[in-house]
Design a protein around this motif. Structure first.
Motif, PDB file in Angstrom:
ATOM      1  N   LEU A  49       0.952  -1.224  -0.332  1.00 31.76           N
ATOM      2  CA  LEU A  49      -0.254   0.036   0.189  1.00 31.76           C
ATOM      3  C   LEU A  49       0.748   1.102  -0.160  1.00 31.76           C
ATOM      4  O   LEU A  49       0.310   2.450   0.709  1.00 31.76           O
ATOM      5  CB  LEU A  49      -0.930  -0.250   0.906  1.00 31.76           C
ATOM      6  N   GLY A 105      -0.919  -0.044   8.170  1.00 32.64           N
ATOM      7  CA  GLY A 105       0.014  -0.364   7.639  1.00 32.64           C
ATOM      8  C   GLY A 105       1.671  -0.681   8.529  1.00 32.64           C
ATOM      9  O   GLY A 105       2.071  -0.084   7.393  1.00 32.64           O
ATOM     10  N   LYS A 135      -4.052   5.286   7.024  1.00 32.53           N
ATOM     11  CA  LYS A 135      -3.764   5.374   5.052  1.00 32.53           C
ATOM     12  C   LYS A 135      -5.057   6.163   4.875  1.00 32.53           C
ATOM     13  O   LYS A 135      -5.230   6.895   5.003  1.00 32.53           O
ATOM     14  CB  LYS A 135      -4.404   3.470   5.256  1.00 32.53           C
ATOM     15  N   THR A 175      -6.338   2.382  -2.027  1.00 29.80           N
ATOM     16  CA  THR A 175      -5.330   2.541  -0.727  1.00 29.80           C
ATOM     17  C   THR A 175      -3.984   2.802  -0.427  1.00 29.80           C
ATOM     18  O   THR A 175      -3.496   1.624  -1.190  1.00 29.80           O
ATOM     19  CB  THR A 175      -5.913   1.931   0.612  1.00 29.80           C
ATOM     20  N   THR A 176      -3.665   3.700  -0.085  1.00 32.14           N
ATOM     21  CA  THR A 176      -2.346   4.302   0.422  1.00 32.14           C
ATOM     22  C   THR A 176      -1.876   4.444   1.814  1.00 32.14           C
ATOM     23  O   THR A 176      -2.764   4.754   2.870  1.00 32.14           O
ATOM     24  CB  THR A 176      -1.911   5.292  -0.566  1.00 32.14           C
ATOM     25  N   SER A 177      -0.849   3.720   2.112  1.00 31.50           N
ATOM     26  CA  SER A 177       0.062   4.285   3.599  1.00 31.50           C
ATOM     27  C   SER A 177       0.866   4.771   3.991  1.00 31.50           C
ATOM     28  O   SER A 177       1.428   5.582   2.792  1.00 31.50           O
ATOM     29  CB  SER A 177       0.243   2.577   4.097  1.00 31.50           C
TER      30      SER A 177
END
Length: 554
Positions: free
Chosen positions: A12, A34, A506, A513-515
């Motif tokens: 992520l 994450g 996140k 979705t990104t962390s």
């Protein structure tokens, strides 16, 4: 210590670049934000198995890179042995995983195998997770703790060298014994085979000579006829080449005085005459030697039949091969005859090495028994403040057969209550108790040896309140003594003790979705800890409580 961590396109994480400090750092964030992803990335740097599924969707490859300060570790020999450039203040480890599943690893831009990555990583980072609590079930881990406290590294190395020498001698003795027993069963057959080969009176080159002689006898008439023809051509009464050359030489010689130019020609003809005359004599002699002799031919063929039969029987293609087989059989008979003497010599050496290994094992046991008392006292002192007022901790050492790690079998016995009998710690301790035991062991070990960067992954599981504060205090003190300690935690009491605080979060975007992971300012820490105390609806009381907790650590 870990100075910087860079991650790109890993699960992520689009891109992450974080700087770490010495001392005690904490990482917080909601479940699923994450934190485990970051641990997974560090694990790749330490040599864990790579998987193309770890690459962020849409990317061709992921990259994890870390910078380490090695100035506090004595690791240059490891770099020299593997022909890797050494920089004590900036060691760069990089791992790349491609979408096709292939993985590459580099140390200071030098490609390395995972075995080197694992070896180096073991000196740099110790990740303590819930999985590592299972180490308490393993005897070698418990024995390793004793050896660290005993500081018996040199003695243990000496013992292991002596033990290996003893086991090697024992193996040689066993192999010789088995070989002798095996050959004894075949002694009569061996002697028969030796006699069978010896009766052939083998000599190198005899096969080729016999085969040639057999061929000559078989074609005796043909050979003799050819020699007769040549002999007649060379020695015929009037037309023989030898006689004609002699006449030519005499004729030229008669005019040599009046015609000097022929002297050279005369010499050349005379030389040819001498050579052909010699050839002629050999051919004449050969005619007498060549004769068809059935008895001789039968004798030669019998020898060849014997030779071919032996080669087939003993899987040899040459006489040299048969001679080697004969020598091997003779050596086996020699081993039978003198094997008992060799066995006695090897037994004596085996016993000597075993006695020496046993003496070192006894010293090792004495060292461990002394360390066991120290471990018992220190573990009790550490665990009482961690909410175990009635703790009993005992190190049980039992005798076992000589092994590579000595002659001791160790077991950590534990009881959290006065009324409960001591039992193996891994069998009766709860999750929270095991976490506290492992933390205490790590702290104790860290006082004895220089541990690498330690990452505690939710070691606070099953504890809260005052116990959590005490656990935080232990990790803080570990960090204050020149070590780098990082704790991933859900407890505000532990988060407040960190000298550096990171938050993992996140975010939902159009791409997915990104962390993210960032270092928090003092104000941001207050709000983060307040949220950990009260949830998303942060109350004024939670903020004040957070400020109060933070004052504990400053």
């Amino acid at each position: 210590m870990l100075r910087q961590l860079y991650i790109r396109n890993f699960t992520l994480i689009d891109e992450l670049d974080v700087t770490f400090n010495t001392g005690f750092s904490v990482i917080t964030g909601e479940t699923g934000a994450g934190k485990s992803i970051i641990l997974g990335a560090v694990g790749l740097l330490l040599g864990s198995r790579a998987d193309a599924k770890q690459i962020k969707t849409g990317a061709d490859k992921c990259i994890i890179e870390a910078h380490f300060d090695l100035s506090q570790y004595d690791l240059q020999s490891l770099f020299d042995e593997n022909d890797i450039d050494y920089d004590a203040h900036d060691c760069i480890i990089r791992r790349e995983v491609s979408s096709n599943g292939k993985s590459r690893a580099f140390v200071n831009d030098t490609p390395v195998g995972l075995n080197i990555l694992k070896e180096l990583g073991g000196h740099l980072v110790d990740i303590h997770s819930q999985h590592q609590n299972l180490l308490l079930q393993k005897e070698d881990f418990q024995l390793g703790v004793l050896d660290v406290i005993a500081a018996d590294g040199n003695l243990k190395d000496e013992y292991q060298s002596s033990f290996k020498a003893y086991k090697k001698a024992e193996k040689q003795l066993q192999q010789l014994h088995e070989k002798i027993e095996s050959t004894k069963e075949n002694e009569d057959f061996l002697r028969f085979q030796v006699n069978e080969i010896e009766q052939a009176h083998l000599e190198e080159g005899m096969q080729e000579a016999l085969e040639q002689e057999s061929e000559t006898i078989a074609h005796a008439e043909e050979i003799k006829s050819g020699l007769y023809l040549v002999d007649n051509l060379l020695n015929g009464d009037e037309t023989g080449i030898v006689q004609q050359l002699k006449q030519a030489s005499q004729s030229l010689h008669s005019i040599e005085k009046v015609y000097p130019k022929v002297k050279g020609l005369c010499d050349r003809i005379n030389s040819s005459y001498i050579e052909l005359k010699d050839i002629s004599e050999e051919i004449s002699g050969g005619i007498d030697d060549i004769d068809f002799d059935p008895a001789k031919q039968e004798e030669i063929n019998d020898k060849l039949d014997t030779l071919y039969s032996l080669q087939q029987k003993f899987h040899a293609s040459t006489v040299r091969g048969l001679l080697d087989t004969l020598e091997d059989f003779r050596q086996q008979l020699h081993d039978i005859e003198y094997g008992e003497e060799e066995l006695a010599v090897l037994e004596k050496e085996r016993d000597r090495l075993m006695t020496y290994a046993e003496s070192l094992a006894t010293k090792l046991t004495m060292s461990r028994r002394h360390a066991a008392g120290q471990v018992e006292r220190e573990m009790q002192n550490r665990l009482i403040p961690l909410g175990m007022p009635n703790i009993r901790f005992k190190v049980e050492l039992l005798e076992k057969s000589l092994a590579e790690d000595g002659a001791d079998k160790v077991q950590f016995l534990f009881s959290a209550n006065k009324s409960t009998a001591l039992q193996p710690v891994a069998q009766i301790a709860s999750g929270g108790e095991i976490s506290r035991v492992m933390l205490s062991l790590k702290a104790m070990i860290s006082n004895a040896v220089k541990l690498p960067t330690i990452i505690f992954d939710e070691i606070d599981t099953g504890v809260s309140g005052r116990v959590a504060e005490q656990m935080a205090q232990i990790m803080y003190e570990m960090g204050e003594t020149g070590r780098q300690v990082i704790s991933i935690t859900h407890l505000p009491q532990i988060a407040a003790m960190g000298t550096t605080h990171y938050r993992v979060s996140k975010q939902e975007t159009q791409q997915g979705t990104t962390s993210h992971m960032v270092s928090l300012s003092q104000k941001e820490r207050i709000m983060e800890i307040a949220q950990m105390l009260s949830g998303n609806d942060i109350s004024d009381a939670a903020i004040e409580n957070a400020k109060s907790l933070l004052k504990i650590s400053i």
